[in-house]
Design an enzyme around this catalytic site. Structure first.
Site, PDB file in Angstrom:
ATOM      1  N   CYS A  76      27.431  45.500  37.690  1.00  0.00           N
ATOM      2  CA  CYS A  76      28.368  45.615  38.811  1.00  0.00           C
ATOM      3  C   CYS A  76      28.394  47.043  39.353  1.00  0.00           C
ATOM      4  O   CYS A  76      28.497  48.006  38.582  1.00  0.00           O
ATOM      5  CB  CYS A  76      29.763  45.203  38.382  1.00  0.00           C
ATOM      6  SG  CYS A  76      30.942  45.170  39.759  1.00  0.00           S
ATOM      7  N   CYS A  80      35.771  50.001  38.542  1.00  0.00           N
ATOM      8  CA  CYS A  80      37.072  49.619  37.986  1.00  0.00           C
ATOM      9  C   CYS A  80      37.168  50.121  36.544  1.00  0.00           C
ATOM     10  O   CYS A  80      36.350  49.749  35.691  1.00  0.00           O
ATOM     11  CB  CYS A  80      37.243  48.109  38.036  1.00  0.00           C
ATOM     12  SG  CYS A  80      37.060  47.402  39.701  1.00  0.00           S
ATOM     13  N   CYS A  83      37.111  47.754  33.283  1.00  0.00           N
ATOM     14  CA  CYS A  83      36.113  46.690  33.157  1.00  0.00           C
ATOM     15  C   CYS A  83      34.869  47.131  32.392  1.00  0.00           C
ATOM     16  O   CYS A  83      34.244  48.150  32.728  1.00  0.00           O
ATOM     17  CB  CYS A  83      35.716  46.191  34.545  1.00  0.00           C
ATOM     18  SG  CYS A  83      34.561  44.809  34.488  1.00  0.00           S
ATOM     19  N   CYS A 120      36.211  27.857  35.461  1.00  0.00           N
ATOM     20  CA  CYS A 120      36.169  29.071  36.279  1.00  0.00           C
ATOM     21  C   CYS A 120      34.776  29.700  36.228  1.00  0.00           C
ATOM     22  O   CYS A 120      34.320  30.105  35.156  1.00  0.00           O
ATOM     23  CB  CYS A 120      37.200  30.080  35.791  1.00  0.00           C
ATOM     24  SG  CYS A 120      38.877  29.414  35.682  1.00  0.00           S
ATOM     25  N   CYS A 152      37.404  26.878  39.953  1.00  0.00           N
ATOM     26  CA  CYS A 152      37.885  28.163  40.461  1.00  0.00           C
ATOM     27  C   CYS A 152      36.702  29.120  40.465  1.00  0.00           C
ATOM     28  O   CYS A 152      35.989  29.225  39.464  1.00  0.00           O
ATOM     29  CB  CYS A 152      39.008  28.710  39.577  1.00  0.00           C
ATOM     30  SG  CYS A 152      39.696  30.287  40.140  1.00  0.00           S
ATOM     31  N   CYS A 212      44.263  32.136  43.350  1.00  0.00           N
ATOM     32  CA  CYS A 212      44.493  32.535  41.960  1.00  0.00           C
ATOM     33  C   CYS A 212      44.398  34.053  41.944  1.00  0.00           C
ATOM     34  O   CYS A 212      43.331  34.614  42.194  1.00  0.00           O
ATOM     35  CB  CYS A 212      43.442  31.909  41.051  1.00  0.00           C
ATOM     36  SG  CYS A 212      43.534  32.480  39.335  1.00  0.00           S
ATOM     37  N   ARG A 283      49.699  32.058  33.909  1.00  0.00           N
ATOM     38  CA  ARG A 283      48.736  31.921  32.822  1.00  0.00           C
ATOM     39  C   ARG A 283      48.697  33.174  31.955  1.00  0.00           C
ATOM     40  O   ARG A 283      48.570  34.291  32.469  1.00  0.00           O
ATOM     41  CB  ARG A 283      47.339  31.640  33.399  1.00  0.00           C
ATOM     42  CG  ARG A 283      46.279  31.380  32.363  1.00  0.00           C
ATOM     43  CD  ARG A 283      45.120  30.567  32.942  1.00  0.00           C
ATOM     44  NE  ARG A 283      44.552  31.129  34.162  1.00  0.00           N
ATOM     45  CZ  ARG A 283      44.889  30.753  35.392  1.00  0.00           C
ATOM     46  NH1 ARG A 283      45.815  29.813  35.581  1.00  0.00           N
ATOM     47  NH2 ARG A 283      44.332  31.301  36.442  1.00  0.00           N
TER      48      ARG A 283
END
Length: 347
Positions: A76, A80, A83, A120, A152, A212, A283
């Site tokens: 990626c 962030c 992460c 997901c 999702c 979500c 959740r």
């Protein structure tokens, strides 16, 4: 609501009064949100009882199960800080491009056998490229037809056209977390902005897909940031809210954070989210096993959903243990609005 001024009320009565106000349509104020997070530990059971009154009104004693599939790991370009898959992470994780059809179908089969409601599909990326979009458009109809799962998709930043393509292929929800409050966002990421995330959520909503979106607590943010994120999600009318507790992964910039996340604090955070978002699916997501520990069952008196199995790059609790926990609580696992009480996970 200003419950903090009602000093004559007992803890039980003041939290239940707040619950009744919320059920009558009142919005959680920042003052009341902070009061929940800073409440005395002796009030915890009273607070959870009040949160459960809200949860029970909207969801009864049902629990929704979700399963994650990390369809593309690492690689990626974003920074962030939390992460393990970001460009600034030195964490030792698997790195691979978009998974094959067979592996995605195998994951869907396991999800269906476990009584999971939503499967997901997640990729690590700033946003999906055309090949990845085509792969999602191909696999989603096949999964839904064969296994009757909700889908999702979590694919990063999306354009309006991409959101509409996901709607057309049958995606039920798109996950795109706000992650923290608007004011704190620049402290955890510099390669995109909070506003970029809001634009993606707007595109998804405009395409007619459910939202979500949640966040991560324990990244060094203040109590006010936690409350404001909860209320920002209420403003966005998010249908499903995953609350992650930071799993401080060695090799990430935030690996020293999260030390204030005691089980009791996590329960107060979940209760506050229920008060702020009374009708949204809530959740308990990443980090529940390491931060809630033996108090995990209590979290489901505020939340009504959990992830089953592993997360993206970290391990979760064994599915058998989750089913046993839900059975001990007397809660019902539901899939597509039909109870599957007592169903056991596939071996």
């Amino acid at each position: 609501m200003a419950i903090v001024e009602e000093t004559t009320l007992t803890a039980e009565n003041r939290w239940m009064k707040l619950a009744h106000d919320v059920l009558a349509g009142a919005r959680l104020s920042e003052e009341d949100g902070l009061a929940i997070l800073r409440s005395n530990d002796d009030e915890l059971l009273d607070l959870l009882s009040a949160a459960f009154a809200i949860r029970k009104r909207h969801f009864g004693k049902t629990v929704q199960l979700y399963q994650l599939m990390n369809a593309k790991s690492g690689l990626c370009p974003e920074d962030c800080g939390y992460c393990s898959q970001s460009k600034v992470s030195d964490a030792e994780i698997p790195k691979y491009n978009f998974l094959s059809r067979d592996k995605l179908m195998q994951g869907a089969e396991i999800a269906a056998e476990r009584g999971v409601k939503t499967y997901c599909i997640v990729i690590s990326a700033r946003g999906p490229n055309e090949r990845e979009m085509n792969a999602v458009e191909t696999i989603v109809p096949e999964i839904k037809q064969k296994y009757d799962l909700k889908i999702c998709a979590c694919l990063g930043l999306l354009s309006q056209d991409q959101a509409e393509r996901l709607k057309a292929c049958g995606v039920d929800r798109v996950n795109h977390n706000v992650n923290t409050s608007k004011d704190y966002y620049e402290k955890i990421c510099s390669t995109h902005t909070y506003e970029d995330r809001i634009e993606t959520l707007s595109a998804v909503r405009n395409a007619g897909i459910e939202l979500c979106s949640g966040g991560i607590v324990g990244m060094g943010e203040t109590d006010l940031d936690v409350v404001r994120m909860a209320n920002e999600l209420r403003d966005l009318n998010v249908e499903s809210i995953p609350v992650n507790f930071l799993n401080p992964i060695e090799g990430t910039p935030l690996h020293e954070q999260g030390r204030d996340l005691t089980p009791r604090r996590c329960l107060k955070i979940l209760a506050m989210y229920r008060f702020a978002n009374p009708a949204s699916e809530l959740r308990i997501a990443g980090g529940r096993e390491i931060h809630l520990r033996s108090l995990q069952p209590l979290g489901l008196y505020a939340a009504n959903s959990i992830f089953l199995g592993d997360y993206l790059t970290t391990s979760g609790q064994q599915a058998e243990d989750d089913y046993r926990m839900l059975e001990d609580l007397g809660f019902e696992v539901t899939k597509c609005d039909e109870a599957v009480v007592g169903q056991q996970p596939a071996s």
